[in-house]
Design a protein around this motif. Sequence first.
Motif, PDB file in Angstrom:
ATOM      1  N   TRP A  29       0.835  -1.195   0.000  1.00 33.47           N
ATOM      2  CA  TRP A  29       0.000   0.000   0.000  1.00 33.47           C
ATOM      3  C   TRP A  29       0.877   1.255   0.000  1.00 33.47           C
ATOM      4  O   TRP A  29       0.632   2.215  -0.735  1.00 33.47           O
ATOM      5  CB  TRP A  29      -0.904  -0.026   1.215  1.00 33.47           C
ATOM      6  CG  TRP A  29      -1.931   1.060   1.308  1.00 33.47           C
ATOM      7  CD1 TRP A  29      -2.162   2.095   0.452  1.00 33.47           C
ATOM      8  CD2 TRP A  29      -2.890   1.200   2.347  1.00 33.47           C
ATOM      9  NE1 TRP A  29      -3.198   2.860   0.905  1.00 33.47           N
ATOM     10  CE2 TRP A  29      -3.665   2.333   2.063  1.00 33.47           C
ATOM     11  CE3 TRP A  29      -3.172   0.479   3.496  1.00 33.47           C
ATOM     12  CZ2 TRP A  29      -4.696   2.771   2.879  1.00 33.47           C
ATOM     13  CZ3 TRP A  29      -4.201   0.916   4.304  1.00 33.47           C
ATOM     14  CH2 TRP A  29      -4.954   2.045   4.003  1.00 33.47           C
ATOM     15  N   GLY A  30       1.919   1.254   0.810  1.00 28.78           N
ATOM     16  CA  GLY A  30       2.835   2.397   0.873  1.00 28.78           C
ATOM     17  C   GLY A  30       3.552   2.648  -0.438  1.00 28.78           C
ATOM     18  O   GLY A  30       3.731   3.798  -0.854  1.00 28.78           O
ATOM     19  N   ALA A  33       1.061   4.257  -2.806  1.00 31.23           N
ATOM     20  CA  ALA A  33       0.770   5.631  -2.380  1.00 31.23           C
ATOM     21  C   ALA A  33       1.939   6.565  -2.682  1.00 31.23           C
ATOM     22  O   ALA A  33       1.743   7.691  -3.150  1.00 31.23           O
ATOM     23  CB  ALA A  33       0.428   5.667  -0.891  1.00 31.23           C
ATOM     24  N   ALA A  37       1.861   9.702  -5.183  1.00 32.37           N
ATOM     25  CA  ALA A  37       2.171  11.042  -4.683  1.00 32.37           C
ATOM     26  C   ALA A  37       3.285  11.699  -5.488  1.00 32.37           C
ATOM     27  O   ALA A  37       3.301  12.913  -5.652  1.00 32.37           O
ATOM     28  CB  ALA A  37       2.562  10.971  -3.207  1.00 32.37           C
ATOM     29  N   VAL A  44      -3.010  11.077  -9.694  1.00 29.78           N
ATOM     30  CA  VAL A  44      -3.107  10.826  -8.254  1.00 29.78           C
ATOM     31  C   VAL A  44      -4.513  10.362  -7.870  1.00 29.78           C
ATOM     32  O   VAL A  44      -4.668   9.533  -6.985  1.00 29.78           O
ATOM     33  CB  VAL A  44      -2.717  12.105  -7.472  1.00 29.78           C
ATOM     34  CG1 VAL A  44      -2.936  11.924  -5.987  1.00 29.78           C
ATOM     35  CG2 VAL A  44      -1.278  12.474  -7.760  1.00 29.78           C
ATOM     36  N   ALA A  47      -5.352   6.523  -7.405  1.00 30.08           N
ATOM     37  CA  ALA A  47      -4.627   5.923  -6.276  1.00 30.08           C
ATOM     38  C   ALA A  47      -5.197   6.405  -4.948  1.00 30.08           C
ATOM     39  O   ALA A  47      -5.304   5.631  -3.987  1.00 30.08           O
ATOM     40  CB  ALA A  47      -3.144   6.241  -6.375  1.00 30.08           C
ATOM     41  N   ALA A  48      -5.559   7.690  -4.881  1.00 29.54           N
ATOM     42  CA  ALA A  48      -6.146   8.221  -3.645  1.00 29.54           C
ATOM     43  C   ALA A  48      -7.502   7.577  -3.382  1.00 29.54           C
ATOM     44  O   ALA A  48      -7.822   7.239  -2.236  1.00 29.54           O
ATOM     45  CB  ALA A  48      -6.274   9.742  -3.731  1.00 29.54           C
ATOM     46  N   SER A  51      -6.886   4.097  -2.118  1.00 31.97           N
ATOM     47  CA  SER A  51      -6.449   4.144  -0.719  1.00 31.97           C
ATOM     48  C   SER A  51      -7.623   4.394   0.215  1.00 31.97           C
ATOM     49  O   SER A  51      -7.705   3.803   1.294  1.00 31.97           O
ATOM     50  CB  SER A  51      -5.392   5.232  -0.523  1.00 31.97           C
ATOM     51  OG  SER A  51      -4.156   4.791  -0.988  1.00 31.97           O
ATOM     52  N   SER A  91      -7.049  10.223   2.580  1.00 32.17           N
ATOM     53  CA  SER A  91      -7.147   9.745   1.199  1.00 32.17           C
ATOM     54  C   SER A  91      -8.310  10.396   0.472  1.00 32.17           C
ATOM     55  O   SER A  91      -8.191  10.776  -0.694  1.00 32.17           O
ATOM     56  CB  SER A  91      -7.305   8.222   1.167  1.00 32.17           C
ATOM     57  OG  SER A  91      -6.190   7.599   1.726  1.00 32.17           O
ATOM     58  N   TRP A  95      -8.045  12.709  -2.774  1.00 34.41           N
ATOM     59  CA  TRP A  95      -8.827  12.384  -3.972  1.00 34.41           C
ATOM     60  C   TRP A  95      -9.621  13.594  -4.445  1.00 34.41           C
ATOM     61  O   TRP A  95      -9.601  13.939  -5.629  1.00 34.41           O
ATOM     62  CB  TRP A  95      -9.757  11.200  -3.686  1.00 34.41           C
ATOM     63  CG  TRP A  95     -10.639  10.842  -4.832  1.00 34.41           C
ATOM     64  CD1 TRP A  95     -10.243  10.372  -6.051  1.00 34.41           C
ATOM     65  CD2 TRP A  95     -12.056  10.911  -4.871  1.00 34.41           C
ATOM     66  NE1 TRP A  95     -11.335  10.143  -6.851  1.00 34.41           N
ATOM     67  CE2 TRP A  95     -12.465  10.470  -6.147  1.00 34.41           C
ATOM     68  CE3 TRP A  95     -13.024  11.300  -3.954  1.00 34.41           C
ATOM     69  CZ2 TRP A  95     -13.800  10.412  -6.517  1.00 34.41           C
ATOM     70  CZ3 TRP A  95     -14.351  11.232  -4.322  1.00 34.41           C
ATOM     71  CH2 TRP A  95     -14.728  10.797  -5.600  1.00 34.41           C
TER      72      TRP A  95
END
Length: 105
Positions: A29-30, A33, A37, A44, A47-48, A51, A91, A95
């Motif tokens: 997950w990191g 992210a 980012a 973005v 992905a946001a 998350s 998140s 988004w």
Amino acid sequence: GLHQVFSPTGEDLIVMAVNPAQNVVHIAWGMVALAAASGRLGRVAPAALASFIVAMALAVAGPVLRGLDGGNVLALDSSGDILHLGLAVLSATAWLRSRTAERSR
């Protein structure tokens, strides 16, 4: 054996219990992210949003899994629920801001 990888109790790390399966989820997950980012994934917003969905799912799953006998394979605890809820808020904010920025281009 695998019983330690998916341990419902995990080992304490500061104030939260973690287990190897949970560590793999956090690392993956990191990485996603961080790539989002930095703009390496192109946009973005997706992905946001992903998350947000994962964080909310984990915040809801924690109490549900703890209610199952031996079903808490990610060692989710109440501290983790609070953390996941906070990550969901961050998140969702990312988004919404990224969508606004994409529209203004």
